[in-house]
Motif scaffolding. Structure first.
Motif, short mmCIF file in Angstrom:
data_model
loop_
_atom_site.label_atom_id
_atom_site.label_comp_id
_atom_site.label_asym_id
_atom_site.label_seq_id
_atom_site.Cartn_x
_atom_site.Cartn_y
_atom_site.Cartn_z
N SER A 1 -43.13 -124.02 87.67
CA SER A 1 -42.85 -123.09 88.67
C SER A 1 -43.52 -121.94 88.60
O SER A 1 -44.34 -121.69 87.51
N ASN A 2 -43.48 -121.07 89.68
CA ASN A 2 -44.49 -119.78 89.74
C ASN A 2 -43.43 -118.63 89.30
O ASN A 2 -43.91 -117.46 89.50
N GLN A 3 -42.47 -119.23 88.69
CA GLN A 3 -41.68 -117.87 87.94
C GLN A 3 -41.30 -118.18 86.75
O GLN A 3 -41.18 -119.30 86.00
N ALA A 4 -41.36 -117.09 85.82
CA ALA A 4 -41.03 -117.28 84.26
C ALA A 4 -39.62 -117.84 84.08
O ALA A 4 -38.87 -117.56 84.72
N VAL A 5 -39.56 -118.85 83.08
CA VAL A 5 -38.27 -119.37 82.77
C VAL A 5 -37.80 -118.72 81.41
O VAL A 5 -38.61 -118.60 80.59
N LEU A 6 -36.63 -118.27 81.31
CA LEU A 6 -35.95 -117.69 80.34
C LEU A 6 -35.00 -118.47 79.58
O LEU A 6 -34.12 -119.10 80.35
N ILE A 7 -35.06 -118.71 78.35
CA ILE A 7 -33.85 -119.48 77.57
C ILE A 7 -33.18 -118.52 76.87
O ILE A 7 -34.03 -117.92 75.94
N ASP A 8 -32.01 -118.58 76.84
CA ASP A 8 -31.00 -117.32 76.59
C ASP A 8 -30.55 -117.91 75.16
O ASP A 8 -30.14 -117.16 74.37
N SER A 9 -30.31 -119.22 75.00
CA SER A 9 -29.46 -119.84 73.87
C SER A 9 -29.72 -121.24 73.89
O SER A 9 -30.22 -121.96 74.78
N VAL A 10 -29.58 -121.87 72.63
CA VAL A 10 -29.68 -123.24 72.45
C VAL A 10 -28.28 -123.70 71.80
O VAL A 10 -27.62 -123.09 70.89
N THR A 11 -27.79 -124.86 72.04
CA THR A 11 -26.68 -125.49 71.48
C THR A 11 -26.98 -126.79 71.24
O THR A 11 -27.97 -127.39 71.60
N SER A 12 -26.26 -127.56 70.19
CA SER A 12 -26.21 -128.79 70.17
C SER A 12 -24.93 -129.33 69.52
O SER A 12 -24.38 -128.84 68.59
N PRO A 13 -24.58 -130.71 70.07
CA PRO A 13 -23.45 -131.33 69.42
C PRO A 13 -23.58 -131.92 68.31
O PRO A 13 -22.62 -132.10 67.16
N ASP A 14 -24.85 -131.87 67.61
CA ASP A 14 -25.21 -132.42 66.26
C ASP A 14 -25.28 -131.42 65.32
O ASP A 14 -25.48 -131.72 64.10
N PHE A 15 -25.09 -130.03 65.53
CA PHE A 15 -25.04 -128.91 64.58
C PHE A 15 -24.14 -127.94 64.78
O PHE A 15 -23.77 -127.70 66.01
#
Lengths: 154, 212
Positions: free
Chosen positions: A56-70
């Protein structure tokens, strides 16, 4: 930075996020070549790597990560400065507009705490990348052994 | 070595040397400032190998690991901690590559991973960690004083960094170089990052050949 609480993987929250991920499949952000480094048995931490491509022509921000495996997951960055290896949590990942962000050994990576089951090469784990705009990205990452450059073997 | 002559680089070296009590790798490098390194790539060999003063640690079998443990064979030392998912596994994978290349060349050396996090890294924890990368690797831990006795002499810097998001899981910043100890138990050379199995092996074989 949002962090997973110990109960998160047990509660409905992850399931909720999981479904939200499936429902809002993200087309603007492509995840290429995700992998988790196989770790020694009983290792407390694992690292995940991938390439994020923003179409896309907009920055993508990732705030957090989760995982059912951890039990929990954080975004970290390693770097070497004046011969000293540093590692620090990062509050947000930014994938630049029409650009790429590489998570790789010695740089950005996902730090995954306390695997919920023993993991070895060939297994697959689920990671959820939560965007600042509430969309999320579901990533299936294979566990791989790294070769002697520290990168995974194809 | 050229970049070392720039004022900025010198300033950085002065700061690091000040932090690392005693004569560290940076001060050793400053001694070498006017002489070209004798091998290219990632190794810095000292014109005169430096004897190591006494230190007392234990290996992952619980056996004593001290100056005597470095006698009679080449030893590669790397410093890190097992709660390190990125840099330490990468380096141990590279060192496993070095071990294989040396075996192919008919050369032998020992590889020891010394923890800078003795609080969490028990011999049992280290045993599982290091032998995953190579069954012959040795994990070394001990009392804080013992680790300081060794790291101080090699100019190694390490410090705990709080992880605010996860207070139970502090991080440890640490010197990322690989240190080479000669068969007389002396500090012979240092390999600085980026670490590469081919470069380390090639450099080591040259140094081994030149060794009296």
């Amino acid at each position: 930075m949002k962090t997973a609480t110990p109960t998160m993987h047990l509660g409905g929250l992850v399931l909720c996020w999981f479904l939200a991920c499936v429902a809002h499949a993200d087309t603007t952000l492509q995840v290429i070549d995700p992998w988790i480094r196989e770790a020694p048995p009983t290792a407390a931490v694992h690292a995940a790597y991938m390439t994020l491509v923003n179409n896309s022509n907009q920055a993508v921000l990732i705030d957090s990560v989760t995982s059912p495996d951890f039990a929990s997951a954080e975004v970290h960055r390693s770097w070497v400065e004046d011969g000293i290896a540093h590692m620090q949590p990062v509050s947000q990942l930014e994938v630049p507009a029409s650009g790429t962000l590489v998570l790789e050994p010695g740089g950005y990576h996902l730090m995954l705490f306390d695997a919920q089951r023993p993991l070895q090469a060939g297994d697959t784990v689920t990671l959820l990348l939560h965007r600042a705009d509430d969309n999320c990205i579901l990533v299936k990452a294979p566990v791989m052994r790294s070769n002697d450059t520290g990168h995974h073997q194809h | 070595m050229n970049s070392f002559n720039s004022p900025g680089r010198l300033l950085v070296a002065a700061i690091i040397a000040a932090i690392a009590v005693g004569a560290g790798i940076w001060s050793a490098r400053s001694l070498l400032r006017h002489s070209a390194p004798d091998t290219a790539l990632s190794a810095t060999r000292f014109p005169v190998a430096r004897p190591l003063g006494p230190f007392e640690l234990i290996d992952h079998h619980g056996k004593r690991f001290d100056n005597q443990s470095l006698q009679g064979h080449w030893t590669f030392l790397f410093f890190g901690y097992t709660h390190c998912p990125d840099v330490c596994p990468t380096t141990l994978s590279v060192l496993n590559g070095v071990a294989h290349r040396l075996a192919d060349s008919g050369a032998s050396a020992r590889f020891a991973f010394v923890t800078v996090d003795p609080q969490r890294d028990t011999p049992e924890q280290l045993a599982r960690f290091v032998t995953y990368f190579n069954g012959d690797f040795i994990g070394v831990t001990g009392k804080e004083e013992g680790i300081e006795q060794l790291t101080r002499q090699l100019g190694i810097v390490y410090m705990q960094v709080a992880n605010e998001a996860n207070p139970d899981s502090y991080l440890v910043d640490h010197t990322a170089s690989v240190f080479l100890i000669d068969p007389d138990g002396r500090y012979h050379a240092v390999f600085t990052p980026p670490l590469d199995a081919d470069a380390i092996s090639t450099n080591f074989l040259k140094m081994r050949e030149a060794y009296p």
